[in-house]
Design a protein around this motif. Structure first.
Motif, PDB file in Angstrom:
ATOM      1  N   ARG A   1       0.807  -1.195   0.003  1.00 29.07           N
ATOM      2  CA  ARG A   1      -0.050  -0.151   0.102  1.00 29.07           C
ATOM      3  C   ARG A   1       0.750   1.035   0.152  1.00 29.07           C
ATOM      4  NH1 ARG A   1      -4.658   1.680   4.380  1.00 29.07           N
ATOM      5  NH2 ARG A   1      -5.193   3.803   3.816  1.00 29.07           N
ATOM      6  N   ASP A   2       0.613   2.246  -0.714  1.00 29.75           N
ATOM      7  CA  ASP A   2       1.181   3.500  -0.976  1.00 29.75           C
ATOM      8  C   ASP A   2       0.450   4.475   0.089  1.00 29.75           C
ATOM      9  OD1 ASP A   2       3.177   2.514  -2.681  1.00 29.75           O
ATOM     10  OD2 ASP A   2       2.025   3.181  -4.546  1.00 29.75           O
ATOM     11  N   PHE A   3       1.342   5.546   0.591  1.00 28.63           N
ATOM     12  CA  PHE A   3       0.857   6.491   1.382  1.00 28.63           C
ATOM     13  C   PHE A   3       1.439   7.874   1.047  1.00 28.63           C
ATOM     14  CE2 PHE A   3       0.330   2.631   3.972  1.00 28.63           C
ATOM     15  CZ  PHE A   3      -0.984   2.752   4.646  1.00 28.63           C
ATOM     16  N   LEU A   4       0.278   8.830   0.713  1.00 29.00           N
ATOM     17  CA  LEU A   4       0.960   9.911   0.097  1.00 29.00           C
ATOM     18  C   LEU A   4       0.889  10.945   1.103  1.00 29.00           C
ATOM     19  CD1 LEU A   4       1.592  11.871  -2.196  1.00 29.00           C
ATOM     20  CD2 LEU A   4      -0.921  12.310  -2.433  1.00 29.00           C
ATOM     21  N   VAL A   5       1.952  11.643   1.512  1.00 30.12           N
ATOM     22  CA  VAL A   5       2.198  12.649   2.641  1.00 30.12           C
ATOM     23  C   VAL A   5       2.404  13.985   1.938  1.00 30.12           C
ATOM     24  CG1 VAL A   5       3.561  13.345   4.708  1.00 30.12           C
ATOM     25  CG2 VAL A   5       3.335  10.805   4.045  1.00 30.12           C
ATOM     26  N   PRO A   6       1.473  14.875   1.962  1.00 29.44           N
ATOM     27  CA  PRO A   6       1.609  16.393   1.366  1.00 29.44           C
ATOM     28  C   PRO A   6       2.149  17.206   2.369  1.00 29.44           C
ATOM     29  CG  PRO A   6      -0.680  15.909   1.997  1.00 29.44           C
ATOM     30  CD  PRO A   6       0.186  14.664   2.483  1.00 29.44           C
ATOM     31  N   TYR A   7       2.833  18.471   1.835  1.00 31.15           N
ATOM     32  CA  TYR A   7       3.563  19.023   2.628  1.00 31.15           C
ATOM     33  C   TYR A   7       3.234  20.781   2.336  1.00 31.15           C
ATOM     34  CZ  TYR A   7       6.488  15.482   4.260  1.00 31.15           C
ATOM     35  OH  TYR A   7       6.867  14.139   4.789  1.00 31.15           O
ATOM     36  N   ASP A   8       3.312  21.386   3.245  1.00 30.78           N
ATOM     37  CA  ASP A   8       3.434  22.765   2.923  1.00 30.78           C
ATOM     38  C   ASP A   8       4.669  23.121   2.244  1.00 30.78           C
ATOM     39  OD1 ASP A   8       0.819  23.184   4.050  1.00 30.78           O
ATOM     40  OD2 ASP A   8       1.534  24.062   5.969  1.00 30.78           O
ATOM     41  N   PHE A   9       4.796  24.399   1.732  1.00 28.18           N
ATOM     42  CA  PHE A   9       5.983  24.822   1.084  1.00 28.18           C
ATOM     43  C   PHE A   9       7.150  24.871   2.299  1.00 28.18           C
ATOM     44  CE2 PHE A   9       9.397  27.667  -0.549  1.00 28.18           C
ATOM     45  CZ  PHE A   9       9.530  27.352  -2.111  1.00 28.18           C
ATOM     46  N   ASP A  10       8.355  24.176   1.727  1.00 24.69           N
ATOM     47  CA  ASP A  10       9.614  23.882   2.551  1.00 24.69           C
ATOM     48  C   ASP A  10       9.420  23.595   4.020  1.00 24.69           C
ATOM     49  OD1 ASP A  10      11.972  24.424   1.442  1.00 24.69           O
ATOM     50  OD2 ASP A  10      12.230  26.497   1.863  1.00 24.69           O
ATOM     51  N   ALA A  11       8.263  22.580   4.123  1.00 25.43           N
ATOM     52  CA  ALA A  11       7.913  22.346   5.429  1.00 25.43           C
ATOM     53  C   ALA A  11       8.132  20.722   5.752  1.00 25.43           C
ATOM     54  CB  ALA A  11       6.485  22.798   5.737  1.00 25.43           C
ATOM     55  N   LEU A  12       8.136  20.264   6.903  1.00 24.83           N
ATOM     56  CA  LEU A  12       7.961  18.909   7.266  1.00 24.83           C
ATOM     57  C   LEU A  12       6.772  18.524   7.927  1.00 24.83           C
ATOM     58  CD1 LEU A  12      11.842  18.838   8.995  1.00 24.83           C
ATOM     59  CD2 LEU A  12      11.062  18.249   6.512  1.00 24.83           C
ATOM     60  N   VAL A  13       6.701  17.430   8.672  1.00 26.33           N
ATOM     61  CA  VAL A  13       5.364  16.814   9.241  1.00 26.33           C
ATOM     62  C   VAL A  13       5.002  17.877  10.247  1.00 26.33           C
ATOM     63  CG1 VAL A  13       4.371  15.276  11.113  1.00 26.33           C
ATOM     64  CG2 VAL A  13       5.963  14.467   8.780  1.00 26.33           C
ATOM     65  N   GLY A  14       3.529  18.150  10.123  1.00 25.57           N
ATOM     66  CA  GLY A  14       2.941  19.187  11.155  1.00 25.57           C
ATOM     67  C   GLY A  14       1.816  18.445  11.830  1.00 25.57           C
ATOM     68  N   PHE A  15       0.896  19.344  12.373  1.00 24.90           N
ATOM     69  CA  PHE A  15      -0.342  18.699  12.999  1.00 24.90           C
ATOM     70  C   PHE A  15      -1.376  18.091  12.197  1.00 24.90           C
ATOM     71  CE2 PHE A  15       1.114  21.864  16.214  1.00 24.90           C
ATOM     72  CZ  PHE A  15       1.124  21.207  17.342  1.00 24.90           C
ATOM     73  N   ASN A  16      -1.287  18.669  11.107  1.00 25.49           N
ATOM     74  CA  ASN A  16      -2.285  18.180  10.069  1.00 25.49           C
ATOM     75  C   ASN A  16      -1.949  16.805   9.303  1.00 25.49           C
ATOM     76  OD1 ASN A  16      -0.312  19.238   8.554  1.00 25.49           O
ATOM     77  ND2 ASN A  16      -1.690  20.489   7.280  1.00 25.49           N
ATOM     78  N   HIS A  17      -0.717  16.294   9.844  1.00 29.17           N
ATOM     79  CA  HIS A  17      -0.550  15.004   9.019  1.00 29.17           C
ATOM     80  C   HIS A  17      -1.083  13.823   9.925  1.00 29.17           C
ATOM     81  CE1 HIS A  17       2.485  17.782   6.910  1.00 29.17           C
ATOM     82  NE2 HIS A  17       1.885  16.757   6.008  1.00 29.17           N
ATOM     83  N   ALA A  18      -1.682  14.001  11.246  1.00 30.85           N
ATOM     84  CA  ALA A  18      -1.750  12.871  12.128  1.00 30.85           C
ATOM     85  C   ALA A  18      -2.679  11.820  11.387  1.00 30.85           C
ATOM     86  CB  ALA A  18      -2.730  13.537  13.079  1.00 30.85           C
ATOM     87  N   ARG A  19      -3.739  12.011  10.541  1.00 31.52           N
ATOM     88  CA  ARG A  19      -4.372  10.804  10.004  1.00 31.52           C
ATOM     89  C   ARG A  19      -3.512  10.129   9.089  1.00 31.52           C
ATOM     90  NH1 ARG A  19      -7.853   8.714  12.119  1.00 31.52           N
ATOM     91  NH2 ARG A  19      -6.493   6.939  11.906  1.00 31.52           N
TER      92      ARG A  19
END
Length: 272
Positions: free
Chosen positions: A159-177
């Motif tokens: 299974r593939d999981f896509l993790v989107p990001y804000d510009f120049d950013a790393l993991v944040g609160f909105n990546h929890a799910r």
């Protein structure tokens, strides 16, 4: 936005990859990609966020917490706005951008401090989804909303999981799910291998300039995801961590989609 982020739009001359700015960002093009100071306007219910570009005011979002589809920007920082002009009626006096993707520029800018008073004509005509204020969540896994209740099904072997990001950013609160889904799947299938690819991107603005992410951001994204999964006690799989530079793909159309990482989880024998 400092000098390391911006290059002239004509400087990205890679064979076959340059998209004519006039074709992509013409006067009739509904997309708006720009960097501006956010403006907060008070209302009778919750504040709303706006930004000005070329003399026009645009509605971005209302004040909400990190679980919202669009996380509000911050005063004291400029924001990268990547959106599409909507046919909806103006909100808070601004043309609606929907969908819209917002990335706070990390460098402080003291000039970004405009707060407009409430005016009856700009009161919201819809009910805000939740009261304004901080969320109860914490970074990464602990902030995930409850999973959907679905009937048990046969899990795929990969299974593939896509993790989107804000510009120049790393993991944040909105990546929890997505992080929680990734971890639960890996445990359920007794993951054998985890492949992580982090990507570096760029954003072509409506004025033709191109903002480049930090040169090592793809590497940092991939390595951080591996660290988070291992820190959540997912240590048995073999990890393959790589990164790629796809900044040359920036065209002004959905450049935010290039800012991503892809995590591929392969099931172990017991999980097949």
């Amino acid at each position: 936005m400092n000098a390391r982020h911006v290059i002239c739009g004509t400087a990205l001359l890679l064979a076959g990859l340059l998209v004519p700015v006039a074709a992509v960002l013409g006067a009739d093009e509904p997309r708006r990609n720009f960097v501006s100071c956010p403006i907060v306007r008070d209302t009778a219910s919750v504040p709303c966020w706006l930004a000005e570009y070329n003399g026009q005011l645009y509605f971005l979002t209302i004040q909400s917490d990190v679980t919202s589809p669009v996380t509000p920007p911050w005063l004291g920082h400029r924001v990268l706005v990547e959106g599409t002009v909507s046919a909806e009626s103006p909100i808070c006096g601004g043309i609606v951008l929907k969908p819209v993707h917002l990335s706070v520029i990390p460098e402080p800018d003291a000039s970004c401090n405009t707060m407009l008073p409430a005016e009856e004509r700009y009161n919201l005509t819809f009910e805000p989804p939740r009261p304004p204020g901080p969320s109860k969540g914490r970074l990464a896994f602990d902030n995930a909303p409850p999973p959907d209740k679905k009937s048990p099904a046969v899990l795929p072997s990969t299974r593939d999981f896509l993790v989107p990001y804000d510009f120049d950013a790393l993991v944040g609160f909105n990546h929890a799910r997505v992080l929680t889904d990734m971890l639960e799947f890996a445990r359920a299938v007794n993951a054998r291998d985890v492949e992580i690819v982090g990507y570096r991107a760029a954003a072509r603005l409506s004025n033709g300039q191109v903002m480049l992410e930090e040169s090592d951001i793809g590497k940092r994204r991939a390595e951080q995801l591996a660290m988070l999964l291992q820190g959540a006690n997912l240590k048995s799989p073999a990890y393959k961590v790589t990164w790629r530079d796809e900044s040359a793909r920036a065209s002004g159309i959905d450049d935010y989609a290039i800012r991503r990482a892809v995590v591929t989880v392969h099931a172990g024998e017991a999980g097949r």
